[in-house]
Design an enzyme around this catalytic site. Sequence first.
Site, short mmCIF file in Angstrom:
data_model
loop_
_atom_site.label_atom_id
_atom_site.label_comp_id
_atom_site.label_asym_id
_atom_site.label_seq_id
_atom_site.Cartn_x
_atom_site.Cartn_y
_atom_site.Cartn_z
N ASP A 79 0.82 -1.20 0.00
CA ASP A 79 0.00 0.00 0.00
C ASP A 79 0.86 1.26 0.00
O ASP A 79 2.08 1.20 0.17
CB ASP A 79 -0.95 0.01 1.20
CG ASP A 79 -0.25 -0.25 2.54
OD1 ASP A 79 0.99 -0.27 2.57
OD2 ASP A 79 -0.95 -0.42 3.55
N ASN A 121 -7.35 -1.98 14.44
CA ASN A 121 -8.75 -2.26 14.09
C ASN A 121 -8.87 -3.50 13.19
O ASN A 121 -9.92 -3.77 12.63
CB ASN A 121 -9.38 -1.04 13.39
CG ASN A 121 -8.67 -0.68 12.09
OD1 ASN A 121 -7.76 -1.39 11.65
ND2 ASN A 121 -9.09 0.40 11.45
#
Length: 253
Positions: free
Chosen positions: A74, A143
Amino acid sequence: MEYQLNRIRIWIEDDYAALSKRAADIIKNQVDAMPNTVLGLATGSTPEGTYSELVRLYKTGAVDFSKVVSFNLDEYFPIKKTNEQSYYYFMRKHLFDNVNISEANTHIPNGEAEDRVAECDAYDKKIASYGGVDLQLLGIGGNGHIGFNEPSDVFVAGTHHIELDASTIEANARFFASTEDVPKHSLTMGIRTIMSAKRILLLASGSGKAEAIHKTIFGDITPKVPASVLQLHPDATIILDKEAARLIVGKLS
Ligand code: GLP
């Protein structure tokens, strides 16, 4: 200690240094066995120790990256390559400039792309043109995100553009001058891109990752915890230090 839970192999190491050494050894062995390995690489603070151990191994002549090809997971969007917080900059600093990988063989989604959709499509095609990723290194967000696949109602398949969660912007603000300076978007490999890797190696360190790790390994497979999809991968290994393993140790045997 090593455990096997369904198809996931889990290593619990005493500390971050041991975790980093274990991960670097797995990568080194992969490259030894297959010199033209396609490595999927990750950023964030977690793999920094793995990269420094790989650099150390390279300097002793123990590993050769000359034929290795890499694809990073990413990149922030938009971001300039010259920005010290870009993943482009991170990879050069922590690995590429310190080993004999050929620059032409390294790939990172382009945070300066004019057409982000075309950039994402081209990225998946390029990975496919090399026969896919052989070993994908992953960190995990607090998360449960992998790459920048944030918790969501659906798994997004290919490399795509995504708006970052407020919690991710907050977590990554420590690297920037202020929260406002954190880019609000990113380009990230999708879940299919990640799951297509032949082997996956996920690292997690510290007690802040314990809950995400518990949900990843023992929770429902759900896009609300993106890493939980790894339960479906045929060859996934998770390396943890004791703090990150805090909520799962009692459930392993
Ligand atoms: C970042 C990256 C992820 C990384 C995760 C955890 O935002 N996009 O690839 O795994 O968050 O980062 P860290 O290792 O610094 O905790």
